[in-house]
Design an enzyme around this catalytic site. Structure first.
Site, PDB file in Angstrom:
ATOM      1  N   LYS A   1     100.221  69.008  52.259  1.00 44.52           N
ATOM      2  CA  LYS A   1      99.797  69.511  53.571  1.00 44.52           C
ATOM      3  C   LYS A   1     100.997  70.079  54.320  1.00 44.52           C
ATOM      4  O   LYS A   1     102.143  69.894  53.898  1.00 44.52           O
ATOM      5  CB  LYS A   1      99.133  68.374  54.357  1.00 44.52           C
TER       6      LYS A   1
ATOM      7  N   ARG B   1      92.467  55.343  62.289  1.00 48.95           N
ATOM      8  CA  ARG B   1      92.591  56.775  62.512  1.00 48.95           C
ATOM      9  C   ARG B   1      91.307  57.363  61.952  1.00 48.95           C
ATOM     10  O   ARG B   1      90.250  56.937  62.368  1.00 48.95           O
ATOM     11  CB  ARG B   1      93.868  57.254  61.798  1.00 48.95           C
TER      12      ARG B   1
ATOM     13  N   MET C   1     119.374  76.973  71.005  1.00 47.62           N
ATOM     14  CA  MET C   1     118.235  77.508  70.260  1.00 47.62           C
ATOM     15  C   MET C   1     118.671  78.069  68.901  1.00 47.62           C
ATOM     16  O   MET C   1     118.008  77.837  67.888  1.00 47.62           O
ATOM     17  CB  MET C   1     117.545  78.603  71.072  1.00 47.62           C
TER      18      MET C   1
ATOM     19  N   TYR D   1     126.032  74.268  76.448  1.00 48.14           N
ATOM     20  CA  TYR D   1     125.249  74.110  77.682  1.00 48.14           C
ATOM     21  C   TYR D   1     125.504  72.740  78.303  1.00 48.14           C
ATOM     22  O   TYR D   1     125.463  71.717  77.612  1.00 48.14           O
ATOM     23  CB  TYR D   1     123.758  74.230  77.384  1.00 48.14           C
TER      24      TYR D   1
HETATM   25  C1  LIG Z   1      99.915  62.529  54.696  1.00 45.15           C
HETATM   26  C2  LIG Z   1      99.035  61.659  53.911  1.00 45.15           C
HETATM   27  C3  LIG Z   1      99.443  61.188  52.657  1.00 45.15           C
HETATM   28  C4  LIG Z   1     100.849  61.376  52.126  1.00 45.15           C
HETATM   29  O1  LIG Z   1     101.709  60.542  52.866  1.00 45.15           O
HETATM   30  P1  LIG Z   1     103.251  60.330  52.534  1.00 45.15           P
HETATM   31  O2  LIG Z   1     103.655  59.208  53.425  1.00 45.15           O
HETATM   32  O3  LIG Z   1     103.936  61.618  52.908  1.00 45.15           O
HETATM   33  O4  LIG Z   1     103.371  60.023  51.104  1.00 45.15           O
HETATM   34  C5  LIG Z   1      98.531  60.472  51.903  1.00 45.15           C
HETATM   35  N1  LIG Z   1      97.293  60.208  52.371  1.00 45.15           N
HETATM   36  C6  LIG Z   1      96.881  60.616  53.594  1.00 45.15           C
HETATM   37  C7  LIG Z   1      95.496  60.270  54.065  1.00 45.15           C
HETATM   38  C8  LIG Z   1      97.728  61.328  54.417  1.00 45.15           C
HETATM   39  O5  LIG Z   1      97.338  61.718  55.637  1.00 45.15           O
END
Ligand SMILES: *Cc1c(COP(=O)(O)O)cnc(C)c1O
Length: 369
Positions: free
Chosen positions: A40, A135, A311, A257
Site C-alpha cells: 500500500k 479499527r 523546505m 530560520y
Molecule cells: C499495513 C497493514 C499490514 C502491513 O503492516 P506492516 O506493519 O507494515 O507489516 C498488514 N495488514 C494490514 C491490515 C495493514 O493495514
C-alpha cells in the site's frame, strides 16, 4: 514524471534485490504459511509497480493494498496476482473491484451484503474481523451471525479470514496473546477459511501467528519490525545528494530560520538541497526529537544537521571534517549503509513507516537489483 538525476536535488536508490531478500527471509521464517506482501501507499514510498514486479518474480503471489486505485495499479503490473484491498469495499464500487479482479477485505456487514449481491458467488473476498485493535472489521457478534449464514458466505465468495495486530512490534505486549486467542476462536467459527493475522512484526512472534498467509509490509523495505531491538532486515533504500555550497560561519552567528543553532567556534557549514518537502521531516531540525542531533555521512564520517530543516535545504556542521573532503559537489549520504530509515524516525520522533511513506517526489528514483 521521471526526474533526471543531474537536475534533481538527490538520488533515491531502491535496491530491489535486497527487498526480495527481505521477503525471502520472512517467507522462510513463516513456512509452510504463504508469504504475501503489503504494498500500500505506493509500496511504502518505494514504487508499487516496481516492488510488485520484483516480488512476483521472486515467487510472491498475494498482494495487499489499502485502496482500490492502488489495487488497479498492481493489477496493471501483475495480471495474475491475487490482490486484496485492505480498506474494505468502497460504497458503490463493487463493479470496479470485479472489473480489475480485486478482492475486498470486507470490514462490516454493509460491505458484505453489497459485495454478496454484486459478486453472487462468482468473485472472491476476505472477511476482516476485529480482535482488539478496534479499527476496521466485524465485531465478534457480527462474525458469529455471519458464520451461521452459509448462503451469505457463499454469495460473498469468502476465501480468507483476516484480523490485524495492534502491538505486534512489542513482543512483551499482552495484547498479542489476547488477539492470538481470539483469532483461534474465530477460526473455529469459520473452519473452512484459510486465515491471516500477521503483519511484518507478527511474523516474528512465532508460528502460532503465521496461520496460512502473512502480510508483511514495512520490513520488506528495510524498516525495523521490532521496536527497541536490532533490525534483522537488510537496508533497501539509499539517498544521496551533492553539497551545494560550503560556507564559513563566524563564532556566535546563527544558521538557518530562527537561528536555532549558533556556531560556538569559527565553523564551516555545508548546504544540501533536500528539505522537508522531500520527506526529511522538519522535526529532524537541530537538536532533533530523540538521540539527536540528526546526522548525515560525508566521506565516511558522520556530521550533524544544525539549524532548522528548511523546505528545500539542510545545513550541516562540517567543521570537524577535512576541508578537502567537503566541497561543492561532494556526495552526501542521507540514507544508506550508515544511516537507516529507523534513524530518521528516531530523530524525527516517528516511525520508519512515516519516513518511508513521506519519501519525496522530487528525487531521481533509481532501481538497482
Ligand atoms: C499495513 C497493514 C499490514 C502491513 O503492516 P506492516 O506493519 O507494515 O507489516 C498488514 N495488514 C494490514 C491490515 C495493514 O493495514
Amino acid at each position: 514524471m521521471a526526474v533526471p538525476p543531474e537536475l534533481a536535488a538527490a538520488e533515491l536508490t531502491i535496491n530491489l534485490a535486497e527487498l526480495v531478500e527481505n521477503w525471502r527471509m520472512i517467507a522462510r521464517q513463516v513456512a509452510p504459511a504463504e508469504c504475501g506482501a503489503t504494498i500500500k501507499a505506493n509500496g511504502y514510498g518505494c514504487g508499487a509497480t516496481e516492488v510488485a514486479q520484483a516480488l512476483w518474480t521472486a515467487g510472491c503471489r498475494t498482494f495487499f493494498v489499502a485502496l482500490p486505485v492502488e489495487g488497479k495499479q498492481v493489477r496493471d503490473a501483475l495480471p495474475e496476482a491475487v490482490i486484496y484491498v485492505l480498506d474494505g469495499l468502497f460504497a458503490g464500487q463493487s463493479d470496479f473491484y470485479i472489473a480489475h479482479g480485486l478482492r475486498p477485505s470486507l470490514v462490516c456487514p454493509e460491505d458484505l451484503h453489497e459485495w454478496a449481491d454484486a459478486a453472487g458467488g462468482r468473485h472472491k473476498a476476505a472477511v476482516h474481523i476485529d480482535t482488539g485493535i478496534n479499527r476496521l472489521g466485524f465485531d465478534h457478534a457480527q462474525a458469529e451471525a455471519l458464520s451461521a449464514d452459509a448462503d451469505l458466505m457463499r454469495r460473498a465468495g469468502l476465501c480468507l479470514l483476516m484480523s490485524h495486530l495492534a502491538s505486534g512490534d512489542d513482543e512483551t505486549s499482552p495484547s498479542n496473546a489476547n488477539q492470538r486467542d481470539r483469532f483461534a476462536g474465530l477460526r473455529t467459527l469459520f473452519p473452512d477459511l484459510p486465515a491471516s493475522l500477521a503483519n511484518a512484526p507478527g511474523t516474528f512472534l512465532g508460528p502460532q501467528f503465521s496461520h496460512d498467509l502473512v502480510r508483511p509490509g514495512v520490513a520488506l523495505y528495510g524498516g525495523n519490525p521490532l521496536t527497541g531491538k536490532p533490525n534483522p532486515m537488510r537496508s533497501v533504500i539509499s539517498l544521496n545528494a551533492p553539497v551545494l555550497q560550503v560556507r564559513d560561519v563566524a563564532a556566535g552567528d546563527g544558521v538557518g530560520y530562527g537561528a536555532t543553532w549558533r556556531a560556538d567556534r569559527p565553523s564551516r557549514v555545508a548546504i544540501v538541497g533536500v528539505g522537508y518537502a522531500d520527506g526529511l521531516l522538519r522535526a529532524m531540525s537541530w537538536p532533533a526529537q530523540q538521540d539527536g542531533p540528526a546526522k548525515v555521512c560525508i566521506a565516511g564520517q558522520m556530521a550533524p544537521i544544525v539549524g532548522r530543516v528548511s523546505m528545500d535545504m539542510i545545513t550541516i556542521d562540517v567543521t570537524d571534517l577535512n576541508p578537502e573532503q567537503v566541497r561543492r559537489g561532494t556526495a552526501v549520504e542521507l540514507l544508506g549503509k550508515n544511516i537507516g530509515v529507523d534513524d530518521w524516525a528516531r530523530w524525527a520522533g516517528t516511525l520508519s513507516y512515516e519516513i518511508l511513506t513521506s519519501l519525496g517526489r522530487r528525487y531521481a528514483k533509481v532501481y538497482s537489483s
